[in-house]
Design a protein around this motif. Structure first.
Motif, PDB file in Angstrom:
ATOM      1  N   ILE A 145       0.814  -1.217   0.000  1.00 37.78           N
ATOM      2  CA  ILE A 145       0.000   0.000   0.000  1.00 37.78           C
ATOM      3  C   ILE A 145       0.852   1.275   0.000  1.00 37.78           C
ATOM      4  O   ILE A 145       0.589   2.195  -0.792  1.00 37.78           O
ATOM      5  N   PRO A 146       1.887   1.405   0.865  1.00 39.19           N
ATOM      6  CA  PRO A 146       2.710   2.633   0.808  1.00 39.19           C
ATOM      7  C   PRO A 146       3.367   2.855  -0.554  1.00 39.19           C
ATOM      8  O   PRO A 146       3.434   3.991  -1.039  1.00 39.19           O
ATOM      9  N   PHE A 147       3.860   1.769  -1.167  1.00 39.77           N
ATOM     10  CA  PHE A 147       4.492   1.906  -2.480  1.00 39.77           C
ATOM     11  C   PHE A 147       3.472   2.320  -3.541  1.00 39.77           C
ATOM     12  O   PHE A 147       3.748   3.184  -4.384  1.00 39.77           O
ATOM     13  N   SER A 207       2.749  10.311  -7.304  1.00 40.32           N
ATOM     14  CA  SER A 207       3.727  10.988  -8.160  1.00 40.32           C
ATOM     15  C   SER A 207       3.107  11.484  -9.465  1.00 40.32           C
ATOM     16  O   SER A 207       3.685  12.334 -10.143  1.00 40.32           O
ATOM     17  N   PHE A 208       1.920  10.969  -9.808  1.00 39.08           N
ATOM     18  CA  PHE A 208       1.223  11.397 -11.025  1.00 39.08           C
ATOM     19  C   PHE A 208       0.021  12.303 -10.724  1.00 39.08           C
ATOM     20  O   PHE A 208      -0.707  12.668 -11.632  1.00 39.08           O
ATOM     21  N   LYS A 209      -0.185  12.644  -9.458  1.00 39.34           N
ATOM     22  CA  LYS A 209      -1.326  13.484  -9.105  1.00 39.34           C
ATOM     23  C   LYS A 209      -1.015  14.966  -9.319  1.00 39.34           C
ATOM     24  O   LYS A 209       0.096  15.417  -9.008  1.00 39.34           O
ATOM     25  N   PRO A 210      -1.973  15.744  -9.790  1.00 37.15           N
ATOM     26  CA  PRO A 210      -1.817  17.207  -9.767  1.00 37.15           C
ATOM     27  C   PRO A 210      -1.922  17.703  -8.333  1.00 37.15           C
ATOM     28  O   PRO A 210      -2.450  17.012  -7.452  1.00 37.15           O
ATOM     29  N   VAL A 248      -6.254   7.187  -4.040  1.00 36.65           N
ATOM     30  CA  VAL A 248      -5.016   6.408  -4.181  1.00 36.65           C
ATOM     31  C   VAL A 248      -4.446   6.578  -5.584  1.00 36.65           C
ATOM     32  O   VAL A 248      -3.254   6.830  -5.768  1.00 36.65           O
ATOM     33  N   PHE A 249      -5.316   6.474  -6.583  1.00 32.02           N
ATOM     34  CA  PHE A 249      -4.903   6.649  -7.972  1.00 32.02           C
ATOM     35  C   PHE A 249      -5.381   8.015  -8.472  1.00 32.02           C
ATOM     36  O   PHE A 249      -6.492   8.448  -8.138  1.00 32.02           O
ATOM     37  N   VAL A 261      13.098   4.297  -6.188  1.00 27.78           N
ATOM     38  CA  VAL A 261      12.708   2.946  -5.779  1.00 27.78           C
ATOM     39  C   VAL A 261      12.454   2.021  -6.967  1.00 27.78           C
ATOM     40  O   VAL A 261      12.829   0.841  -6.938  1.00 27.78           O
ATOM     41  N   VAL A 262      11.818   2.541  -8.025  1.00 26.38           N
ATOM     42  CA  VAL A 262      11.384   1.699  -9.143  1.00 26.38           C
ATOM     43  C   VAL A 262      12.543   0.925  -9.793  1.00 26.38           C
ATOM     44  O   VAL A 262      12.403  -0.274 -10.063  1.00 26.38           O
ATOM     45  N   PRO A 263      13.708   1.534 -10.077  1.00 29.35           N
ATOM     46  CA  PRO A 263      14.804   0.745 -10.681  1.00 29.35           C
ATOM     47  C   PRO A 263      15.236  -0.441  -9.835  1.00 29.35           C
ATOM     48  O   PRO A 263      15.551  -1.511 -10.378  1.00 29.35           O
TER      49      PRO A 263
END
Length: 272
Positions: free
Chosen positions: A24-26, A33-36, A47-48, A248-250
């Motif tokens: 959930i935190p991730f 990171s994609f939210k205005p 969440v999204f 984190v993603v890489p």
């Protein structure tokens, strides 16, 4: 049989629930990171993102120095993998060659594993300063180029390789470098996978030493840049989430691709 099947089903469901809770935190970080900016104060929270945007990622690389931080981090990662080969060569020497003081040198190397890095940080800095390497990439890379744990792990694994294989290769005219690269390295591939992942994570997340050595922002790493981001843009949550996601993603991608080799490496190391 029915009781075992029920027990297995309960365990699977429990593992799935715990796994989702841990993710959930991730998921929140990645979605945020994609939210205005307007969505961060929305009630109820989402969440999204309802209106996804790449604005925060664009700002990271266009208006800030994250491209420079990324370049510096990749340089450290590359040199860390060079150090990984040096660890393998040192482990090979301790495992398969005889030379004066071999055991004493190895015990000294093992003893350094018991010393916290914080204890050696000041002496290391003084040495780097005397060499005139402060505020340079060489000063950041050199102290972590080799490590006692890597040498120990390679040495322990390589001692299990039969000497007869090496003797047969020597009789065929192979030199020591050819034996190492063509014979030894393929055998120790599982250990390389484990050490490679640990090396990548350590280099990718390098923070404290680059912060101490580098006075120029052009030498900062992604971790240092992310900490600056929290200070300068403390109220810009989308920008912070984008920076954290980029860090984190890489690591997750690397782990996903090499998961099989990592598990195999740990299993074989445990058996040995």
């Amino acid at each position: 049989m029915a009781a075992k099947r029920i027990e297995k089903t309960v365990m699977i469901v429990l593992l799935i629930v715990v796994g989702v809770l841990m993710m959930i935190p991730f998921i929140w970080m990645l979605g945020s990171s994609f939210k205005p900016e307007s969505e961060f104060t929305a009630i109820p929270p989402t969440v999204f993102p309802k209106a996804p945007t790449l604005e925060h990622y664009k700002k990271l690389f266009v208006e800030m120095n994250f491209l420079i931080y990324l370049k510096n981090t990749l340089v450290i990662v590359i040199w860390s993998f060079v150090g990984l080969f040096l660890n393998a060569i040192a482990g090979y020497a301790f495992a398969k060659f005889e030379f004066p003081g071999k055991n004493k040198f190895f015990y000294i190397i093992l003893a350094t594993m018991m010393i916290p890095s914080q204890v050696t940080m000041i002496p290391t800095y003084l040495i780097i300063n005397e060499m005139g390497l402060t505020n340079t990439m060489a000063g950041i890379v050199l102290p972590s180029l080799v490590g006692a744990f890597g040498i120990f792990l390679f040495r322990q694994f390589m001692t299990t390789i039969p000497d007869d294989l090496m003797e047969a290769a020597r009789l065929d005219g192979a030199g020591e470098l050819l034996i190492f690269f063509r014979l030894i390295l393929p055998i120790v591939k599982p250990v390389f996978a484990v050490q490679g992942i640990l090396t990548f994570i350590g280099a990718w997340n390098s923070f404290l030493w680059p912060l101490i050595i580098a006075n120029d922002e052009s030498l900062y790493t992604l971790s240092v840049g992310l900490s600056l981001l929290k200070g300068q843009y403390g109220t810009n949550f989308g920008l912070q989430m984008a920076g954290a996601a980029f860090m984190v993603v890489p690591i997750i991608i690397i782990f996903t691709f090499f998961q099989k080799h990592i598990i195999e490496g740990y299993t074989i190391s445990g058996m040995k």
